[in-house]
Design a protein around this motif. Structure first.
Motif, PDB file in Angstrom:
ATOM      1  N   TYR A 354       0.534  -1.339  -0.232  1.00 44.28           N
ATOM      2  CA  TYR A 354       0.120  -0.044   0.280  1.00 44.28           C
ATOM      3  C   TYR A 354       1.046   1.803   0.027  1.00 44.28           C
ATOM      4  O   TYR A 354       2.059   1.570   0.750  1.00 44.28           O
ATOM      5  N   MET A 355       0.937   1.778  -0.552  1.00 47.70           N
ATOM      6  CA  MET A 355       1.361   3.147  -0.679  1.00 47.70           C
ATOM      7  C   MET A 355       0.344   4.701  -0.184  1.00 47.70           C
ATOM      8  O   MET A 355      -0.964   4.481   0.004  1.00 47.70           O
ATOM      9  N   ALA A 356       1.234   5.621   0.011  1.00 46.74           N
ATOM     10  CA  ALA A 356       0.473   7.024   0.484  1.00 46.74           C
ATOM     11  C   ALA A 356       1.588   8.080  -0.035  1.00 46.74           C
ATOM     12  O   ALA A 356       2.788   7.680  -0.038  1.00 46.74           O
ATOM     13  N   LEU A 357       1.259   9.477   0.211  1.00 43.84           N
ATOM     14  CA  LEU A 357       1.614  10.599   0.195  1.00 43.84           C
ATOM     15  C   LEU A 357       2.466  11.749   1.936  1.00 43.84           C
ATOM     16  O   LEU A 357       1.331  10.376   2.098  1.00 43.84           O
ATOM     17  N   ASP A 358       3.803  11.433   1.807  1.00 46.48           N
ATOM     18  CA  ASP A 358       4.073  11.304   3.332  1.00 46.48           C
ATOM     19  C   ASP A 358       3.704  12.824   3.639  1.00 46.48           C
ATOM     20  O   ASP A 358       3.673  13.336   2.383  1.00 46.48           O
ATOM     21  N   ALA A 359       4.218  13.774   4.189  1.00 50.12           N
ATOM     22  CA  ALA A 359       3.827  15.139   4.360  1.00 50.12           C
ATOM     23  C   ALA A 359       4.909  16.327   3.795  1.00 50.12           C
ATOM     24  O   ALA A 359       4.578  17.702   3.730  1.00 50.12           O
ATOM     25  N   SER A 360       6.020  15.520   3.082  1.00 50.45           N
ATOM     26  CA  SER A 360       6.343  16.358   2.375  1.00 50.45           C
ATOM     27  C   SER A 360       6.334  15.966   0.286  1.00 50.45           C
ATOM     28  O   SER A 360       6.676  16.851   0.405  1.00 50.45           O
ATOM     29  N   GLY A 361       5.054  14.748   0.487  1.00 54.00           N
ATOM     30  CA  GLY A 361       4.211  15.298  -0.383  1.00 54.00           C
ATOM     31  C   GLY A 361       4.785  14.072  -1.459  1.00 54.00           C
ATOM     32  O   GLY A 361       4.559  13.219  -2.518  1.00 54.00           O
ATOM     33  N   ALA A 362       6.079  13.410  -0.418  1.00 46.72           N
ATOM     34  CA  ALA A 362       7.177  11.946  -1.533  1.00 46.72           C
ATOM     35  C   ALA A 362       6.060  10.584  -1.417  1.00 46.72           C
ATOM     36  O   ALA A 362       5.371  10.414  -0.676  1.00 46.72           O
TER      37      ALA A 362
END
Ligand SMILES: Cc1cc2nc3c(=O)[nH]c(=O)nc-3n(C[C@H](O)[C@H](O)[C@H](O)COP(=O)(O)OP(=O)(O)OC[C@H]3O[C@@H](n4cnc5c(N)ncnc54)[C@H](O)[C@@H]3O)c2cc1C
Ligand code: SF4
Length: 446
Positions: A354-362
């Motif tokens: 599963y993938m998600a964007l972290d706080a920096s948008g990565a």
């Protein structure tokens, strides 16, 4: 449901003969004359027509539609071919819903644009069926241009150069000319051998010879071409494929989507083509959609498309995504391949993160994973330039060109998918090939 669909593993003959015929039939059956008149009559013939501005080859759309309406389909075809000599193929494959038809004022007013692509197909079909040629070769200039790649960019460039009286030799690595028109575009968008008929139609102008089975980098080099010819155009497309970077990707049953599609396009008997019972396609672009849809049409019981980001970020248009869903393809988002699972050397599943964007948008794996059972995995995560440029500058993975298609190399132009500035569509490749030919002509006669 036929028994074949339940065969385990990767197997041929999942469907009855007649199902292959109906599954791979023309996506949009052509207009008959009456339908073309009715549709042409819906056009407002706008001044400063937004549809024309949205067309990468700037076809005079209101003019050709008016010509159809006045029962002059040959005049309409000439209007189209003046700007886009591959107007027949573009009528079949252009994502019109993102280009001319999206811009049509009737789309804005009532959500029902004039069917420009279908009208373009109607007119160009009339001309090609009657083999009417509108352009003649220019007076011989004595200049000889080498083109590498007989795809849409190379063919459009060759035709325009011949109109200017230059002689052209096209070299292509494949056994047949046409590029992805012949080896890539989905079967049901261009059935009936249309790609080869179009190659014949384009080259009928004369002064163009095609040498197939000749590969730049193997059979000859760019410096050899520039030494021998007055100018060179590179239209070599994107022949490389990105790796999954997942464990087990070399397993039996993991294939490149682009190779699967090329095999499908060249198959004389679709029932002999093996396909997995459960197929997973990794990617979110047009290639992924085409591989997924065609897997389903070949009789795969379950097809899952896996993309690492959200729906909005997919390169495939909303229209293409809906088509995949309508054919029964399950699209799963925010998942990336982690490990291909094999038993006895054969694919039995794929583990996805599963993938998600972290706080920096990565984009990052969340740590959670899931398993999908499958017999076959297709990689469709983007094509790459399969050349180091052989001396011309590369930028962002493509051959760097200026607004006219000139590369950093003297006497060398490039266009289509291999060059910077395009958007990896047939119509843009045609526009870039044509415009590079004009630039080459200015150079040669200057
Ligand atoms: C699966 C798939 C489906 C697509 N569907 C659509 C669609 O529906 N609509 C649309 O608008 N676009 C579609 N596209 C994109 C479209 O096909 C391309 O944008 C277009 O074909 C680019 O044209 P081109 O001439 O630049 O390159 P190509 O069509 O790739 O042609 C390049 C040619 O160069 C030759 N070549 C490559 N390397 C060498 C070498 N070293 N030496 C000699 N010859 C070489 C190749 O054999 C090939 O014939 C699709 C692409 C793919 C992959
Ligand atoms: S925008 Fe629509 S209505 Fe206007 S000229 Fe183009 S096709 Fe016709």
């Amino acid at each position: 449901m036929g028994e074949g669909i339940l065969k385990d593993g990767i197997a041929a003959g999942r469907l009855a003969e007649n199902q292959y015929v109906s599954n791979f039939a023309d996506l949009h059956p052509p207009f008959v004359e009456h339908e073309a008149f009715v549709e042409a009559d819906r056009c407002y013939f706008c001044y400063d027509a937004p549809c024309q501005t949205a067309c990468p080859t700037s076809i005079d759309i209101p003019l050709f539609i008016r010509e159809i309406l006045t029962d002059n389909p040959l005049g309409a075809a000439e209007t189209i071919f003046e700007q886009n000599i591959l107007g027949g193929m573009c009528a079949r494959v252009c994502p019109t819903e993102q280009l001319c038809e999206e811009a049509c004022v009737r789309e804005a007013a009532e959500g029902k644009p004039v069917k420009i692509g279908m009208l373009q197909r109607y007119a160009t079909d009339v001309a090609m069926q009657q083999d009417v040629q509108f352009f003649t070769r220019g007076a011989e200039t004595g200049k000889h241009v080498a083109i590498v790649g007989a795809g849409p960019a190379g063919l459009a460039c060759a035709h325009r150069l011949s109109m200017h009286g230059h002689t052209v030799t096209i070299f292509d690595a494949r056994p047949k000319a046409g590029g992805l028109n012949e080896y890539g575009i989905a079967f049901y968008k261009t059935p009936g051998g249309f790609a080869q008929r179009e190659v014949d139609y384009v080259t009928a102008i004369g002064g163009i010879s095609i040498e197939t089975g000749k590969t730049l980098g193997q059979d000859f080099t760019l410096p050899e071409l520039t030494a021998k010819y007055d100018a060179v155009f590179l239209g070599i497309g994107l022949g490389g494929v990105n790796a999954l970077r997942a464990d087990g990707e070399d397993a039996d049953g993991v294939d490149n989507a682009i190779d699967f599609i090329a095999t499908l396009r060249q198959a004389s008997d679709l029932s002999a083509l093996p396909i997995g019972r459960r197929v997973v396609v990794i990617g979110g672009g047009m290639t992924a959609v085409d591989a997924a849809v065609q897997s389903k049409l070949l009789g795969a019981e379950e097809v899952t498309m896996v993309y690492r980001r959200g729906k909005e970020q997919m390169n495939a248009s909303g229209f293409e995504q809906d088509r995949a869903a309508a054919k029964g393809v399950n699209i799963r988002l925010w998942l990336a391949p982690k490990r291909v699972i094999t038993t006895g050397g054969k694919v039995t599943g794929i583990e996805l993160s599963y993938m998600a964007l972290d706080a920096s948008g990565a984009l990052k794996p969340t740590g959670e994973t899931t398993l999908v059972q499958c017999d076959q995995v297709f990689k469709a995560i983007g094509q790459t330039l399969a050349s180091d440029g052989d001396g011309v500058a590369i930028a962002g993975g493509k051959i760097e060109v200026d607004a006219e298609g000139r590369t950093s190399g003297a006497k060398v132009w490039a266009g289509g998918d291999c060059a910077t500035g395009g958007d990896d569509l047939t119509v843009t490749a045609v526009a870039q090939g044509r415009d590079a030919a004009e630039s080459i002509n200015r150079f040669l006669i200057g």
